[in-house]
Design an enzyme around this catalytic site. Sequence first.
Site, PDB file in Angstrom:
ATOM      1  N   LYS A   1       0.846  -1.035   0.087  1.00  0.00           N
ATOM      2  CA  LYS A   1       0.000   0.056  -0.010  1.00  0.00           C
ATOM      3  C   LYS A   1       0.835   1.312   0.224  1.00  0.00           C
ATOM      4  O   LYS A   1       0.672   2.153  -0.766  1.00  0.00           O
ATOM      5  CB  LYS A   1      -0.924   0.130   1.268  1.00  0.00           C
ATOM      6  CG  LYS A   1      -1.896  -0.870   1.276  1.00  0.00           C
ATOM      7  CD  LYS A   1      -2.718  -1.011   2.687  1.00  0.00           C
ATOM      8  CE  LYS A   1      -1.941  -0.855   3.914  1.00  0.00           C
ATOM      9  NZ  LYS A   1      -1.180  -2.330   4.346  1.00  0.00           N
ATOM     10  N   HIS A  19      11.123   3.611   5.738  1.00  0.00           N
ATOM     11  CA  HIS A  19       9.901   4.223   4.940  1.00  0.00           C
ATOM     12  C   HIS A  19      10.787   5.702   4.489  1.00  0.00           C
ATOM     13  O   HIS A  19      10.596   6.062   3.298  1.00  0.00           O
ATOM     14  CB  HIS A  19       8.586   4.620   5.758  1.00  0.00           C
ATOM     15  CG  HIS A  19       7.792   3.648   5.773  1.00  0.00           C
ATOM     16  ND1 HIS A  19       6.420   3.895   4.918  1.00  0.00           N
ATOM     17  CD2 HIS A  19       7.596   2.217   5.805  1.00  0.00           C
ATOM     18  CE1 HIS A  19       5.547   2.613   4.971  1.00  0.00           C
ATOM     19  NE2 HIS A  19       6.481   1.943   5.669  1.00  0.00           N
ATOM     20  N   ARG A  21      13.289   5.315   1.793  1.00  0.00           N
ATOM     21  CA  ARG A  21      12.571   4.934   0.598  1.00  0.00           C
ATOM     22  C   ARG A  21      12.074   6.147  -0.156  1.00  0.00           C
ATOM     23  O   ARG A  21      12.331   6.171  -1.104  1.00  0.00           O
ATOM     24  CB  ARG A  21      11.705   3.620   0.704  1.00  0.00           C
ATOM     25  CG  ARG A  21      11.019   3.333  -0.537  1.00  0.00           C
ATOM     26  CD  ARG A  21      10.234   2.245  -0.347  1.00  0.00           C
ATOM     27  NE  ARG A  21       8.833   2.750   0.152  1.00  0.00           N
ATOM     28  CZ  ARG A  21       7.963   1.959   1.264  1.00  0.00           C
ATOM     29  NH1 ARG A  21       8.308   0.779   1.445  1.00  0.00           N
ATOM     30  NH2 ARG A  21       7.169   2.576   1.662  1.00  0.00           N
ATOM     31  N   GLU A  65       4.791  14.952  11.400  1.00  0.00           N
ATOM     32  CA  GLU A  65       4.352  13.867  12.340  1.00  0.00           C
ATOM     33  C   GLU A  65       3.082  14.224  13.296  1.00  0.00           C
ATOM     34  O   GLU A  65       3.516  15.231  14.101  1.00  0.00           O
ATOM     35  CB  GLU A  65       5.659  13.537  13.127  1.00  0.00           C
ATOM     36  CG  GLU A  65       6.755  12.955  12.390  1.00  0.00           C
ATOM     37  CD  GLU A  65       8.025  12.650  13.028  1.00  0.00           C
ATOM     38  OE1 GLU A  65       8.368  13.571  13.805  1.00  0.00           O
ATOM     39  OE2 GLU A  65       8.541  11.715  12.708  1.00  0.00           O
TER      40      GLU A  65
END
Length: 176
Positions: A20, A55, A58, A67
């Site tokens: 996802k 994450h 990437r 956040e």
Amino acid sequence: MCHFGMAKSILITGGARSGKSLFAERSIAKMGGAPTYIATARPQDDEMDVRIAAHKARRGAEWGLVEEPLDLIGALRASDTGPRLVDCLTLWLTNLMLAEADWRAAVDEVAGVLPTLDHPVVFVTNEVGLGIVPANALARRFRDAAGTVNQTIADAADEVFLVVAGQPLKVKPGAA
């Protein structure tokens, strides 16, 4: 390609480790502009720290980061300068439930703000209702709440995708 003159909202759902987030990141990259990642996770252990670091690596440095474990409306409004990726609604719901916040009102507010946003937003969520019925009441309440969150955002979103084994299936097409 999404044009920034009109808001576009996409919900991406699927099981754990289904691909996802990668599909969401690739979708955002096609939209152009400076993307922002809105992280709802609260790192609580070493394993979660490793996932968050993977994450971030990437995505790369070109992504902005907000956040925000609870105030998703505030994060969406404050970052409405380019495409956003909210990862993930399921963790956001967890945070709201643990804080004993009114998660129903919060999800209705998020759904209601989507048409007012100037830039696209892609939501990632987990499809938790495909498994067995949980054995305890708390897990059943969470599963039911997650289903409500997903349905509410899916109804409000322009497009919805289900990702299975890394393969996206469009289940709600946007306007042509």
